[in-house]
Design a protein around this motif. Structure first.
Motif, PDB file in Angstrom:
ATOM      1  N   GLY A 113       0.994  -1.100   0.050  1.00  0.00           N
ATOM      2  CA  GLY A 113       0.123   0.040   0.004  1.00  0.00           C
ATOM      3  C   GLY A 113       0.678   1.330   0.074  1.00  0.00           C
ATOM      4  O   GLY A 113       0.331   2.315  -0.009  1.00  0.00           O
ATOM      5  N   GLU A 114       2.268   1.089  -0.037  1.00  0.00           N
ATOM      6  CA  GLU A 114       3.037   2.289   0.227  1.00  0.00           C
ATOM      7  C   GLU A 114       2.900   3.243  -0.935  1.00  0.00           C
ATOM      8  O   GLU A 114       3.257   4.263  -1.058  1.00  0.00           O
ATOM      9  CB  GLU A 114       4.395   1.678   0.282  1.00  0.00           C
ATOM     10  N   ASP A 115       2.461   2.544  -2.292  1.00  0.00           N
ATOM     11  CA  ASP A 115       2.493   3.326  -3.463  1.00  0.00           C
ATOM     12  C   ASP A 115       1.242   3.856  -3.627  1.00  0.00           C
ATOM     13  O   ASP A 115       0.874   4.476  -4.609  1.00  0.00           O
ATOM     14  CB  ASP A 115       2.854   2.414  -4.708  1.00  0.00           C
ATOM     15  N   ALA A 116       0.331   3.911  -2.869  1.00  0.00           N
ATOM     16  CA  ALA A 116      -0.954   4.356  -2.777  1.00  0.00           C
ATOM     17  C   ALA A 116      -0.908   5.862  -3.251  1.00  0.00           C
ATOM     18  O   ALA A 116       0.300   6.504  -2.513  1.00  0.00           O
ATOM     19  CB  ALA A 116      -2.116   4.413  -1.830  1.00  0.00           C
ATOM     20  N   PHE A 120       3.116   9.581   0.894  1.00  0.00           N
ATOM     21  CA  PHE A 120       4.015  10.349   0.213  1.00  0.00           C
ATOM     22  C   PHE A 120       5.479  10.033   1.051  1.00  0.00           C
ATOM     23  O   PHE A 120       5.657   9.967   2.502  1.00  0.00           O
ATOM     24  CB  PHE A 120       3.686  11.948   0.462  1.00  0.00           C
ATOM     25  N   GLY A 121       6.495  10.385   0.540  1.00  0.00           N
ATOM     26  CA  GLY A 121       7.863  10.756   1.009  1.00  0.00           C
ATOM     27  C   GLY A 121       7.891  12.102   1.199  1.00  0.00           C
ATOM     28  O   GLY A 121       7.037  12.771   0.709  1.00  0.00           O
ATOM     29  N   PHE A 122       8.872  12.686   1.676  1.00  0.00           N
ATOM     30  CA  PHE A 122       8.996  14.127   1.873  1.00  0.00           C
ATOM     31  C   PHE A 122      10.322  14.456   1.585  1.00  0.00           C
ATOM     32  O   PHE A 122      11.254  14.902   2.548  1.00  0.00           O
ATOM     33  CB  PHE A 122       8.412  14.670   3.322  1.00  0.00           C
ATOM     34  N   ALA A 206       0.714  -1.922   9.228  1.00  0.00           N
ATOM     35  CA  ALA A 206      -0.049  -2.232   8.099  1.00  0.00           C
ATOM     36  C   ALA A 206      -0.586  -0.984   7.537  1.00  0.00           C
ATOM     37  O   ALA A 206      -0.877  -0.261   8.478  1.00  0.00           O
ATOM     38  CB  ALA A 206      -0.894  -3.319   8.054  1.00  0.00           C
ATOM     39  N   LEU A 207      -0.494  -0.644   6.078  1.00  0.00           N
ATOM     40  CA  LEU A 207      -1.358   0.493   5.993  1.00  0.00           C
ATOM     41  C   LEU A 207      -2.745  -0.204   5.452  1.00  0.00           C
ATOM     42  O   LEU A 207      -2.679  -1.094   4.550  1.00  0.00           O
ATOM     43  CB  LEU A 207      -0.292   1.027   4.382  1.00  0.00           C
TER      44      LEU A 207
END
Ligand SMILES: Cc1cc2nc3c(=O)[nH]c(=O)nc-3n(C[C@H](O)[C@H](O)[C@H](O)COP(=O)(O)OP(=O)(O)OC[C@H]3O[C@@H](n4cnc5c(N)ncnc54)[C@H](O)[C@@H]3O)c2cc1C
Length: 433
Positions: A113-116, A120-122, A206-207
């Motif tokens: 789910g990290e690419d949802a 965001f990264g920052f 978990a996301l």
């Protein structure tokens, strides 16, 4: 001489300008995969907060007529024999001298789910702009995962935009890599005063996704709780962006190794900035110091050497500065020493703030200063940082770094003085006072 520079940020820009200054006949091409010309990365959280105008973003380019800047241009690989870089656009560019100034990227959580679209990264202007679009699109609650400097800065920015922000930290207090838990808790209090909820001992496990593929909540174990959100920001630190170097056979998660002249193991190729493992004056060992001024210094020196110079890099010192409400924190050098010949001395004074100095065999190698009046006391902090950079022995200092007032003149002439206040030299305050 054709100079190709991969990365058009602090290090790449400084290198391009240095090459031009030394060799007026040089051809310089500056490549960046980002869609923007060089900009000031440390300002992105302040721009998201609406605290700096967008005009401050752009970095002026000296000798602009002699530097070709190519944005939205990703380099896929380097051929050191052919002396060419190969671009994603299918083109190749030949070089005589190459600089890898590819910087760093945010660490991933390593979770589904990290690419949802709302995670965001920052790191980049594009991240700040994408978060801004989410806020304009109605996002109201944000979870910031990680309590390092970037996590703290982005939490501040989101709160300033009126979001309900929770800063979730695995350790017992924010900035645990920089300060001790007691001082970290003061930072947490200052964040809370700004409207940021701080949860410590919260590790994301978990996301949780909604039907539209967006993340609606994050599960934390410990403590076994789910927090709902409209957007998530990862603040788990950065890693050097070494993929081009790794294809060439050098570079790893600790950066690209360079010699004193910032040359990589391959002739004709230099590295500088957040990607380069250069000499660290506090650790007395090679280390990445991922800060803007070090990237500029290294880029400029690499550029002069690419243009024919033979300069050795004197080494960098880790430094950070962050303002959280009424607290202003400045750190330099080694702040959390490992086991060994280190000694930590610290003072927390409700009025004057917090000071920590780290000594190795009596030599100053690190410091943290937290000013509580919104100002770091730049004179005092500057003196301390200069002393760490020189490797001064604490016993030889003309001031006590745990004492509040230190004057420039006392330092310059090598004697203890009363500094800015009448009444002579003040003894150190008791710890915890
Ligand atoms: C929110 C935030 C706040 C910060 N605050 C501070 C601060 O207060 N003080 C401070 O000193 N530092 C701060 N920093 C750190 C500072 O921004 C970095 O140290 C600095 O940007 C490093 O510069 P650099 O040139 O080495 O790399 P970067 O700025 O990371 O730039 C690398 C460039 O290389 C490009 N690139 C990488 N790979 C490729 C490729 N294959 N092809 C084409 N282009 C490529 C990227 O697009 C990027 O433009 C902050 C950083 C962030 C994210």
């Amino acid at each position: 001489m054709r100079h190709v520079i991969v990365g058009a940020s602090a290090a790449g820009l400084a290198a391009a300008e240095a090459v031009c200054a030394v060799d007026p006949s040089a051809e310089v091409t500056l490549l960046t995969e980002e869609p923007y010309p060089p900009y000031c990365r440390p300002l992105i959280s302040y721009a998201l907060a609406g605290e700096v105008p967008h005009t401050l973003y752009d970095l002026p380019l000296r000798c602009a007529d002699r530097i070709q800047v190519r944005t939205s241009t990703r380099v896929l690989r380097v051929d050191p024999e052919e002396k060419a870089v190969f671009l994603k656009k299918g083109e190749s560019l030949s070089f005589d001298r190459l600089l890898l100034a590819t910087g760093a990227v945010p660490r991933l959580l390593g979770m589904a789910g990290e690419d949802a679209a709302n995670v965001f990264g920052f790191r980049a202007r594009a991240d700040a702009e994408a978060i801004d679009r989410e806020i304009r699109g109605g996002a109201r609650t944000a979870l910031v995962l990680g309590g390092g400097l970037v996590g703290v800065k982005v939490a501040h920015a989101l709160a300033a935009r009126g979001l309900e922000v929770t800063l979730c930290i695995g350790s017992e207090a924010p900035l645990s890599q920089v300060v001790n838990p007691e001082a970290g808790r003061r930072v947490a209090e200052a964040l809370e005063e700004e409207g940021v909820a701080v949860r410590t001992g919260y590790r994301p496990s978990a996301l949780v996704g909604g039907e539209d593929g967006r993340i609606t909540a994050v599960r934390f174990d410990p403590p076994g709780e789910i927090l709902r959100c409209d957007l998530v920001v990862r603040g788990k630190g950065v890693r050097p962006r070494t993929e081009l170097a790794e294809l060439l056979g050098f570079g790893d998660r600790d950066g690209i190794p360079v010699d004193a002249r910032l040359r990589t193991p391959l002739p004709g190729i230099w590295a500088a900035g957040d990607v380069a493992r250069t000499f660290d004056v506090a650790w007395q060992a090679p280390r990445v110091n991922a800060i803007w001024p070090a990237a500029v210094e290294q880029g400029a020196l690499a550029g002069r050497n690419m243009a024919g110079g033979h300069e050795a890099y004197p080494g960098s010192l880790a430094m950070n500065s962050v303002k959280v409400g009424r607290l202003h924190l400045v750190s330099a050098g080694i702040t959390r020493p490992p086991e060994g010949p280190y000694e930590v001395r610290e003072v927390w004074d409700p009025a004057a703030g917090y000071r920590r100095v780290v000594l190795r065999d009596g030599v100053l190698v690190g410091a943290v200063v937290i000013g509580t009046d919104g100002r770091p006391g730049p004179d005092r902090t500057g003196l301390l940082i200069a002393a760490i950079r020189r490797g001064d022995r604490i016993a030889d200092l003309p001031f006590d770094p745990l004492v509040d007032r230190i004057s420039w003149s006392g330092f310059a002439f090598g004697r203890k003085t009363g500094g800015h206040e009448p009444g002579g030299y003040q003894p150190p305050r008791p710890a915890g006072g």
